[in-house]
Write an enzyme that holds these catalytic residues in place. Structure first.
Site, PDB file in Angstrom:
ATOM      1  N   GLY A  60      -5.757  -3.603   7.389  1.00 25.63           N
ATOM      2  CA  GLY A  60      -6.930  -2.814   7.111  1.00 25.63           C
ATOM      3  C   GLY A  60      -8.514  -2.782   8.382  1.00 25.63           C
ATOM      4  O   GLY A  60      -8.877  -1.629   8.481  1.00 25.63           O
ATOM      5  N   GLY A 109     -10.799  -2.437   2.823  1.00 20.68           N
ATOM      6  CA  GLY A 109      -9.802  -2.214   3.966  1.00 20.68           C
ATOM      7  C   GLY A 109      -9.615  -0.618   4.480  1.00 20.68           C
ATOM      8  O   GLY A 109     -10.376  -0.147   3.906  1.00 20.68           O
ATOM      9  N   ASP A 110      -9.399  -0.066   4.940  1.00 18.59           N
ATOM     10  CA  ASP A 110      -8.410   1.138   5.375  1.00 18.59           C
ATOM     11  C   ASP A 110      -8.276   2.029   4.557  1.00 18.59           C
ATOM     12  O   ASP A 110      -8.648   3.897   4.319  1.00 18.59           O
ATOM     13  CB  ASP A 110      -7.907   1.155   7.545  1.00 18.59           C
ATOM     14  CG  ASP A 110      -6.453   0.468   6.433  1.00 18.59           C
ATOM     15  OD1 ASP A 110      -6.157  -0.369   5.659  1.00 18.59           O
ATOM     16  OD2 ASP A 110      -5.885   1.751   6.236  1.00 18.59           O
ATOM     17  N   THR A 154      -0.676   2.157   6.779  1.00 22.53           N
ATOM     18  CA  THR A 154      -0.326   1.105   5.711  1.00 22.53           C
ATOM     19  C   THR A 154      -0.115  -0.151   6.343  1.00 22.53           C
ATOM     20  O   THR A 154       0.871   0.175   7.633  1.00 22.53           O
ATOM     21  CB  THR A 154       0.792   0.857   5.150  1.00 22.53           C
ATOM     22  OG1 THR A 154       1.072  -0.363   4.657  1.00 22.53           O
ATOM     23  CG2 THR A 154       1.633   1.133   5.841  1.00 22.53           C
ATOM     24  N   GLY A 155      -1.112  -1.314   6.491  1.00 20.81           N
ATOM     25  CA  GLY A 155      -1.337  -2.164   7.591  1.00 20.81           C
ATOM     26  C   GLY A 155      -2.861  -2.985   7.493  1.00 20.81           C
ATOM     27  O   GLY A 155      -3.163  -3.351   6.344  1.00 20.81           O
ATOM     28  N   THR A 165       0.990  -1.087  -0.289  1.00 18.79           N
ATOM     29  CA  THR A 165      -0.343   0.360  -0.354  1.00 18.79           C
ATOM     30  C   THR A 165       0.554   0.927   0.324  1.00 18.79           C
ATOM     31  O   THR A 165       1.684   1.088   0.474  1.00 18.79           O
ATOM     32  CB  THR A 165      -1.086  -0.260   1.444  1.00 18.79           C
ATOM     33  OG1 THR A 165      -2.364  -0.863   1.496  1.00 18.79           O
ATOM     34  CG2 THR A 165      -1.026   1.449   1.423  1.00 18.79           C
ATOM     35  N   ARG A 225     -14.668  -6.914  -0.160  1.00 18.23           N
ATOM     36  CA  ARG A 225     -14.151  -6.504   0.795  1.00 18.23           C
ATOM     37  C   ARG A 225     -13.127  -5.027   0.294  1.00 18.23           C
ATOM     38  O   ARG A 225     -12.192  -4.873  -0.466  1.00 18.23           O
ATOM     39  CB  ARG A 225     -12.532  -7.565   1.494  1.00 18.23           C
ATOM     40  CG  ARG A 225     -11.808  -6.791   2.664  1.00 18.23           C
ATOM     41  CD  ARG A 225     -10.658  -6.417   3.026  1.00 18.23           C
ATOM     42  NE  ARG A 225      -9.434  -6.421   3.270  1.00 18.23           N
ATOM     43  CZ  ARG A 225      -9.055  -5.544   3.378  1.00 18.23           C
ATOM     44  NH1 ARG A 225      -7.816  -4.668   2.648  1.00 18.23           N
ATOM     45  NH2 ARG A 225      -8.210  -5.552   4.617  1.00 18.23           N
TER      46      ARG A 225
END
Length: 345
Positions: A252, A229-230, A249-250, A199, A227
């Site tokens: 989410g 994510g963040d 970044t990780g 990301t 799905r």
């Protein structure tokens, strides 16, 4: 009358003395290319290419700031470079879903106005960060998803490409390994954090003292059911206001549950924490305490920078008004931040 002379002189002095306000702020651009980078499986050639890509993105964004452009321009310019590079899980080189598709997400926020734009689940948009900006500036909405977002992209003249543009053999092989493990009922050999690696994000502080933040991703390998994510969620993966800007970044799901990006800025505002303190509290304590991992970049209106992460590596870098890029990949690789003495790796 004589008693008024000192007051008049003071007022005159104030009127003619330059006032060093926000427009004299030193410019800063900060970039991440994703937490979860691991030395094992990363060749020296890949490391060199990652450093070169981060450096190119820093220079591209810095050119905008040096020309007096707003922070938004620097952020979008830098992220576009990374979206076009197949090394990263954003744009070209995005990971594949369980169904063998690339689904792209991005978001952008202007700290000065708190206007924001985001897109999720797009399949044909060459540079999702540019579409996020169109959503922010040319629609009454904050987030658009799927086919509707792509219809809007056509209306705004945002470049669309055939989905084959995003395919890379490396990402396809990652999916095939995951599908075999799914079919065999095996735990994935690839660490969970590696699914989220790549990301990209950028933060900028411009000459006016204004902040902006942006994030772009291809999501996670083998994801299902649409799905999201963040990264496209304002307040989770991206946030900016007048005092703080964050890109995450990780993993989410955890960033969404703790509103990670906003939480960092809130700690800075209400607890008077520094970017380093607030970033560490959320990224290295709160999220791991719930079972997640990852990293973030944080930038304050005073030019302070923090880059917390809890994985072996996170491609990252920053560039100041002097135009000198500073880049690092791994946790044991020293990286002097603005205002700190330079330390050789």
């Amino acid at each position: 009358m004589n008693a008024l002379r000192p007051l008049c002189a003071a007022l005159l002095l104030f009127a003619v003395t330059p006032v060093f306000a926000a427009e004299d702020a030193a410019t800063v651009l900060v970039i991440h290319g994703g937490a979860g980078l691991q030395r094992e499986g990363t060749s020296q050639a890949d490391e060199a290419a990652l450093r070169a890509a981060i450096t190119q993105a820093l220079r591209k964004g810095h050119a905008e700031l040096a020309a007096g452009k707003p922070a938004l321009d620097a952020v979008t310019a830098a992220i576009t470079v990374l979206e076009d590079d197949p090394l990263f899980n954003a744009g070209k080189g995005a990971v594949f879903t369980h169904d063998g598709r690339n689904e792209l997400d991005a978001s952008l926020m202007d700290g000065a106005t708190r206007m924001a734009g985001a897109v999720a689940g797009v399949h044909h948009v060459k540079n999702p960060i540019l579409l996020a900006r169109e959503v922010m500036q040319h629609s009454p909405h904050v987030m658009m998803a799927g086919d509707g977002a792509e219809t809007f992209a056509k209306e705004q003249g945002v470049e669309l490409v055939d989905p084959s543009y995003f395919r890379t053999e490396r990402r396809w092989k990652q999916l095939q390994r995951a599908l075999k493990e799914d079919a065999a009922g095996q735990a994935h050999a690839e660490p969970e954090v590696a699914k989220h690696f790549g990301t990209v994000g950028a933060l900028a502080l411009d000459r006016e003292g204004h902040l902006a933040a942006g994030t772009s991703t291809g999501g996670m390998t083998d994801k299902r059911y649409g799905r999201i994510g963040d990264s496209p969620v304002i307040g989770a993966g991206t946030y900016a206001n007048g005092q703080c800007a964050v890109s995450g970044t990780g993993w989410g799901e955890f960033y969404i549950r703790v509103s990670a990006a906003h939480e960092i800025c809130a700690r800075m505002a209400y607890l008077k924490e520094t970017p380093a303190q607030a970033g560490a509290a959320v990224i290295n304590e709160e999220i791991p305490g719930m079972g997640g991992d990852g990293g973030a970049i944080v930038l304050s209106a005073s030019g302070q920078v923090a880059m917390p992460f809890n994985t072996e590596g996170m491609a990252r870098g920053w560039i100041g008004a002097d135009g000198v890029p500073h880049v690092a990949l791994y946790s044991d690789e020293p990286l002097a931040l603005p205002g700190e003495a330079t330390t050789a790796p």
